[in-house]
Enzyme design. Structure first.
Site, short mmCIF file in Angstrom:
data_model
loop_
_atom_site.label_atom_id
_atom_site.label_comp_id
_atom_site.label_asym_id
_atom_site.label_seq_id
_atom_site.Cartn_x
_atom_site.Cartn_y
_atom_site.Cartn_z
CE LYS A 71 63.76 87.08 47.69
NZ LYS A 71 62.60 87.03 46.59
CD GLN A 98 62.56 85.89 43.12
OE1 GLN A 98 62.61 85.69 44.27
NE2 GLN A 98 62.72 86.92 42.46
CG ASP A 138 57.38 89.32 47.87
OD1 ASP A 138 58.33 89.80 48.26
OD2 ASP A 138 57.41 88.10 46.97
#
Length: 281
Positions: free
Chosen positions: A52, A96, A119
């Site tokens: 990322k 995460q 997300d």
């Protein structure tokens, strides 16, 4: 031979398009910044976080990295998220997953400001997807739609079967395929006659989390097969939920593992980061 749907090439194309958008935004005086929080040092999570950061660097988005100890308390994590929610210079916040067992993932997701939820996991993001309004979409399903569209695969009017009903892939995938006018069935571990249901699919999306579970017995001749799974087999080689060698000869198109769906997840995360600039202006 089936069409091999090349996620690496399509994700590179999307990232190049985003790079141009970011450059244009910067010229207008809008800079972008993604905050990435990792709790503990799970090896797979560390690889994802690294990828990322690389993607951010490539398209011109600044990234802030918070690598927190496994023993970080839930309160400490929530306080960090609340602080990032307030920061004007942060467009997107990504925590995460998975998180250590002592932290409530659901509460963490709900604490992120929905306008920074790149997300697409916040209940508000899921709600806007359900009712067809604009908002962040979970990255893997959004990536699958791009794979299909950019490979010239028509969705409208097609029988689409999704095997798997998770909040991250199965459910949002169903909503996105409906949005594209597909006729959608969501199958799962309790589905009766799963092979018969799967065999109806013109487009079969597999997200079951079991290595090589889907053989040609589940697949209609000429179907498009999208494999979301990623595992290591007994020889430590990457494989998916689909038995690729068995299924590929009867498909019209198929995603490989690796190099299919995986790269698209990060490309669509970057897309959400760029979209967040518009929301946070």
């Amino acid at each position: 031979m089936p069409q091999i749907i090349d996620g690496k090439a399509i994700s590179a194309q999307i990232k190049d398009e985003l790079k141009e958008k970011v450059a244009a935004l910067k010229q207008e005086g809008t800079s972008l910044c993604l905050a990435v929080i990792q709790v503990g040092n799970d090896p797979a999570s560390s690889v994802y976080v690294g990828n990322k950061k690389k993607a951010c660097a490539y398209i011109g988005i600044e990234s802030l990295s918070y690598e927190l100890d496994e023993s970080t308390t839930q309160e400490e994590l929530l306080n960090l998220i609340k602080e990032l929610n307030k920061r004007q210079d942060v467009n997107g916040i990504l925590v995460q997953l998975p998180l250590p067992g002592h932290i409530d993932e659901d509460l963490v997701i709900r604490t992120i400001d929905p306008s920074k939820d790149v997300d697409g996991f916040h209940p508000q993001s899921v709600g806007t997807l359900c009712i067809g309004q604009k908002g962040f979409v979970s990255c893997t399903p959004a990536g699958i739609i791009q794979l299909l569209k950019r490979s010239g695969i028509e969705i409208a009017g097609k029988e689409c079967v999704i095997i798997g009903r998770s909040n991250i892939v199965g459910k949002p995938m169903a909503l996105l395929l409906l949005r594209e006018n597909g006729t959608v069935t969501v199958a799962h571990s309790k589905t009766a006659n799963l092979k018969d249901v799967a065999k109806r699919a013109d487009i079969l999306v597999v997200a079951v989390g079991k290595p090589k579970m889907i053989t040609r017995d589940y697949v209609k001749e000429g179907a498009v097969v999208i494999d979301v799974g990623i595992h290591r087999n007994e020889n430590n080689k990457l494989c998916g939920d689909v038995d690729y060698d068995d299924v590929a000869p009867i498909c019209s198109a198929i995603t490989p593992v690796p190099g299919g769906v995986g790269p698209m997840t990060i490309a669509m995360l970057m897309n959400n980061c760029v979209e967040s600039a518009a929301l946070n202006r």
